[in-house]
Design a protein around this motif. Structure first.
Motif, PDB file in Angstrom:
ATOM      1  N   THR A  43       0.832  -1.201   0.000  1.00 58.39           N
ATOM      2  CA  THR A  43       0.000   0.000   0.000  1.00 58.39           C
ATOM      3  C   THR A  43       0.865   1.248   0.000  1.00 58.39           C
ATOM      4  OG1 THR A  43      -1.801  -1.141   1.126  1.00 58.39           O
ATOM      5  CG2 THR A  43      -1.796   1.253   1.262  1.00 58.39           C
ATOM      6  N   TRP A  57      -4.195   8.119 -11.440  1.00 61.26           N
ATOM      7  CA  TRP A  57      -5.065   6.974 -11.244  1.00 61.26           C
ATOM      8  C   TRP A  57      -6.300   7.114 -12.111  1.00 61.26           C
ATOM      9  CZ3 TRP A  57      -4.954   2.259  -9.466  1.00 61.26           C
ATOM     10  CH2 TRP A  57      -6.139   1.585  -9.181  1.00 61.26           C
ATOM     11  N   SER A  58      -6.657   6.075 -12.821  1.00 65.18           N
ATOM     12  CA  SER A  58      -7.873   6.055 -13.628  1.00 65.18           C
ATOM     13  C   SER A  58      -8.938   5.268 -12.874  1.00 65.18           C
ATOM     14  CB  SER A  58      -7.626   5.399 -14.989  1.00 65.18           C
ATOM     15  OG  SER A  58      -8.856   5.160 -15.636  1.00 65.18           O
ATOM     16  N   SER A  59      -9.984   5.965 -12.443  1.00 65.99           N
ATOM     17  CA  SER A  59     -11.065   5.278 -11.734  1.00 65.99           C
ATOM     18  C   SER A  59     -11.918   4.447 -12.692  1.00 65.99           C
ATOM     19  CB  SER A  59     -11.931   6.278 -10.975  1.00 65.99           C
ATOM     20  OG  SER A  59     -12.434   7.258 -11.843  1.00 65.99           O
ATOM     21  N   GLU A  60     -11.858   4.762 -13.979  1.00 67.09           N
ATOM     22  CA  GLU A  60     -12.603   3.985 -14.982  1.00 67.09           C
ATOM     23  C   GLU A  60     -12.020   2.587 -15.155  1.00 67.09           C
ATOM     24  OE1 GLU A  60     -12.986   5.991 -18.710  1.00 67.09           O
ATOM     25  OE2 GLU A  60     -13.756   7.820 -17.776  1.00 67.09           O
ATOM     26  N   THR A  61     -10.684   2.514 -15.215  1.00 64.73           N
ATOM     27  CA  THR A  61     -10.019   1.234 -15.452  1.00 64.73           C
ATOM     28  C   THR A  61      -9.352   0.661 -14.204  1.00 64.73           C
ATOM     29  OG1 THR A  61      -7.979   2.344 -16.117  1.00 64.73           O
ATOM     30  CG2 THR A  61      -9.560   1.787 -17.866  1.00 64.73           C
ATOM     31  N   ASN A  62      -9.373   1.446 -13.110  1.00 66.71           N
ATOM     32  CA  ASN A  62      -8.706   1.037 -11.866  1.00 66.71           C
ATOM     33  C   ASN A  62      -7.243   0.677 -12.098  1.00 66.71           C
ATOM     34  OD1 ASN A  62     -10.887   1.458 -10.130  1.00 66.71           O
ATOM     35  ND2 ASN A  62     -11.728  -0.556 -10.599  1.00 66.71           N
ATOM     36  N   THR A  63      -6.559   1.567 -12.821  1.00 66.97           N
ATOM     37  CA  THR A  63      -5.145   1.349 -13.101  1.00 66.97           C
ATOM     38  C   THR A  63      -4.353   2.636 -12.892  1.00 66.97           C
ATOM     39  OG1 THR A  63      -5.465   1.864 -15.438  1.00 66.97           O
ATOM     40  CG2 THR A  63      -5.523  -0.463 -14.828  1.00 66.97           C
TER      41      THR A  63
END
Length: 116
Positions: A43, A57-63
């Protein structure tokens, strides 16, 4: 959690009981604390990475997101800091400093023609 983000004995027992209920397996305090330490380290590494310049951070792709040159620079830096740069280093970490006594042909880590 207790002071310094450590697990109290009470919390460890609670976790152990929940895991026993959910999985049917018993995990002792040492196993739970070791897993907690690994998760905490991962973490922290994740937060350090996404807080680095150029990463997001992309919350759409979680990457994790970054331009190719940002990744390239990051990976080059990590490579320079890495202890494992050769198969010899990997063998040494796996088998200890007595790697010379291990026959190269017997190691699954080496390809044909590799030199110890």
């Amino acid at each position: 959690m207790g002071i310094n983000n450590t697990l109290s004995a009470k919390k460890v027992n609670e976790i152990s009981q929940k895991l026993k209920e959910q999985t049917g397996r018993y995990f002792d305090a040492a196993q739970i604390r070791a897993k907690f330490a690994r998760m905490k380290a991962k973490t922290n590494a994740f937060h350090k990475l996404i807080n680095s310049t150029g990463f997001g951070w992309s919350s759409e792709t979680n990457t994790i997101t970054a331009d190719e040159n940002v990744w390239s620079t990051y990976l080059k830096k990590r490579w320079q800091e890495s202890v494992v740069k050769t198969k010899q280093d990997l063998l040494r970490l796996t088998y200890g400093n007595n790697v010379g006594v291990i026959a190269c042909e017997d190691s699954p880590l080496l390809s044909e023609g590799d030199v110890c």
